[in-house]
Design a protein around this motif. Sequence first.
Motif, PDB file in Angstrom:
ATOM      1  N   VAL A 129       0.844  -1.196   0.000  1.00 46.02           N
ATOM      2  CA  VAL A 129       0.000   0.000   0.000  1.00 46.02           C
ATOM      3  C   VAL A 129       0.882   1.250   0.000  1.00 46.02           C
ATOM      4  CG1 VAL A 129      -1.806   1.252   1.231  1.00 46.02           C
ATOM      5  CG2 VAL A 129      -1.824  -1.240   1.216  1.00 46.02           C
TER       6      VAL A 129
ATOM      7  N   ILE B 179       1.166   4.414  -2.532  1.00 41.05           N
ATOM      8  CA  ILE B 179       1.008   5.809  -2.112  1.00 41.05           C
ATOM      9  C   ILE B 179       2.214   6.649  -2.529  1.00 41.05           C
ATOM     10  CG2 ILE B 179       0.821   7.341  -0.107  1.00 41.05           C
ATOM     11  CD1 ILE B 179      -0.696   5.050   1.325  1.00 41.05           C
TER      12      ILE B 179
ATOM     13  N   GLN C 204      -7.063   4.870   2.737  1.00 39.04           N
ATOM     14  CA  GLN C 204      -7.038   5.259   1.331  1.00 39.04           C
ATOM     15  C   GLN C 204      -8.448   5.204   0.752  1.00 39.04           C
ATOM     16  OE1 GLN C 204      -3.953   6.274  -0.253  1.00 39.04           O
ATOM     17  NE2 GLN C 204      -3.598   6.376   1.953  1.00 39.04           N
TER      18      GLN C 204
ATOM     19  N   LYS D 178      -4.749   8.296  -1.828  1.00 38.60           N
ATOM     20  CA  LYS D 178      -4.870   7.990  -3.257  1.00 38.60           C
ATOM     21  C   LYS D 178      -6.089   7.118  -3.515  1.00 38.60           C
ATOM     22  CE  LYS D 178      -0.204   8.509  -5.103  1.00 38.60           C
ATOM     23  NZ  LYS D 178       0.887   7.840  -5.836  1.00 38.60           N
TER      24      LYS D 178
ATOM     25  N   PHE E  50      -7.348   3.907  -4.783  1.00 39.48           N
ATOM     26  CA  PHE E  50      -6.933   2.528  -5.074  1.00 39.48           C
ATOM     27  C   PHE E  50      -8.141   1.746  -5.592  1.00 39.48           C
ATOM     28  CE2 PHE E  50      -2.704   1.505  -3.236  1.00 39.48           C
ATOM     29  CZ  PHE E  50      -2.405   2.715  -2.632  1.00 39.48           C
TER      30      PHE E  50
ATOM     31  N   PHE F  86      -5.366   1.730   5.828  1.00 37.26           N
ATOM     32  CA  PHE F  86      -4.433   2.847   5.621  1.00 37.26           C
ATOM     33  C   PHE F  86      -5.174   4.132   5.233  1.00 37.26           C
ATOM     34  CE2 PHE F  86       0.211   1.788   5.426  1.00 37.26           C
ATOM     35  CZ  PHE F  86       0.126   0.527   5.974  1.00 37.26           C
TER      36      PHE F  86
ATOM     37  N   VAL G 249      -4.206   4.206  -8.508  1.00 35.85           N
ATOM     38  CA  VAL G 249      -3.557   2.889  -8.486  1.00 35.85           C
ATOM     39  C   VAL G 249      -4.615   1.835  -8.792  1.00 35.85           C
ATOM     40  CG1 VAL G 249      -2.230   1.243  -7.108  1.00 35.85           C
ATOM     41  CG2 VAL G 249      -1.968   3.694  -6.693  1.00 35.85           C
TER      42      VAL G 249
ATOM     43  N   THR H  10      -5.519  -1.946   2.703  1.00 29.93           N
ATOM     44  CA  THR H  10      -5.511  -0.624   2.072  1.00 29.93           C
ATOM     45  C   THR H  10      -6.528   0.292   2.742  1.00 29.93           C
ATOM     46  OG1 THR H  10      -4.984  -1.739  -0.005  1.00 29.93           O
ATOM     47  CG2 THR H  10      -5.556   0.580  -0.153  1.00 29.93           C
TER      48      THR H  10
ATOM     49  N   LEU I  28       2.524   2.507  -9.896  1.00 28.53           N
ATOM     50  CA  LEU I  28       2.683   1.149  -9.372  1.00 28.53           C
ATOM     51  C   LEU I  28       2.392   0.196 -10.531  1.00 28.53           C
ATOM     52  CD1 LEU I  28       3.177  -0.660  -6.841  1.00 28.53           C
ATOM     53  CD2 LEU I  28       0.710  -0.760  -6.606  1.00 28.53           C
TER      54      LEU I  28
ATOM     55  N   ILE J  18      -1.192  11.577   2.498  1.00 27.00           N
ATOM     56  CA  ILE J  18      -1.556  11.338   1.094  1.00 27.00           C
ATOM     57  C   ILE J  18      -2.681  10.305   1.014  1.00 27.00           C
ATOM     58  CG2 ILE J  18      -0.748  10.540  -1.166  1.00 27.00           C
ATOM     59  CD1 ILE J  18       2.084  11.317  -0.303  1.00 27.00           C
TER      60      ILE J  18
END
Lengths: 130, 138
Positions: free
Chosen positions: A116, A120, B39, B8, B10, B37, B134, B34, A125, B6
């Motif tokens: 992860v 970031i 996100q 993002k 995903f 985190f 991502v 994820t 990626l 940050i």
Amino acid sequence: MKLGILINEGPYQHQASDTALQYVKAAIKKGHEIYRVFFYNDGVNNATKLSSPPQDDRNITKEWSMLAKDHGIDLVVCVAAAQRRGILDKDEAKRNGKDADNLEEGFRISGLGQLVEAGIQSDRLITFGD
Amino acid sequence: MSEQAIIKKFMYVNRKSPYGTIYALESLEVVLITAAFDQDVSLVFTDDGVYQLMKNQNTEGIGMKNFSATYSALGDYEVKKVYIDKESLEERGLSLSDLQELVWEDEDEDYAEKSLINLVSRSELSEIMNNQDVVLSF
């Protein structure tokens, strides 16, 4: 550019790891930064030092290891995926009550958070897999 | 620690049936990490991936762990966007009623349960995919 790499397939059975190796070498040559290479799914099998391919064939695990040594690349193997498939460093072997370990030099075992984080922190990626 | 802030987008694209290979299970494991985190996570179920959400899964006969109940935890992990490829469902003779319901609780509306599931066409999906930072495909 800062690149994160994800490898989801094992060596020899699948071309993913070979292609990723060539990609990473080319990227370094062009001056890009490799933030991290993360091994997941059967990709964790790229990290076993017990791999012993015929002498006239490439040794994918050794190639990754050498690349890590020469360019300081962070090679990270997912701990959960690795334990399922019998890829263990000394600490994990001890924790799981095993009498052997097989993680090649230059690789380290850590959690999915490292993937992860690569997503970031990297500009891109890039996944190699099926 | 500004880097920690940050966030993002995903997107996890699930393309395989749940038990023929390990991709579905290990995809779900990354999804939950994820989300932990903080996100902006979304999931796509396309191709045979739509089978991952089938109701009433029973794995007794194949000796594998039935992990389908774990999808219902997505809402608790603040994952609020699940996209189902409409054509993939139709190609397999399925409809949304064959899939388990996935909800999250909206704190701002007295914990009202809201569905995570969005039925989308492939062209809508490609647009949504284009807007991600991502994209991970399993």
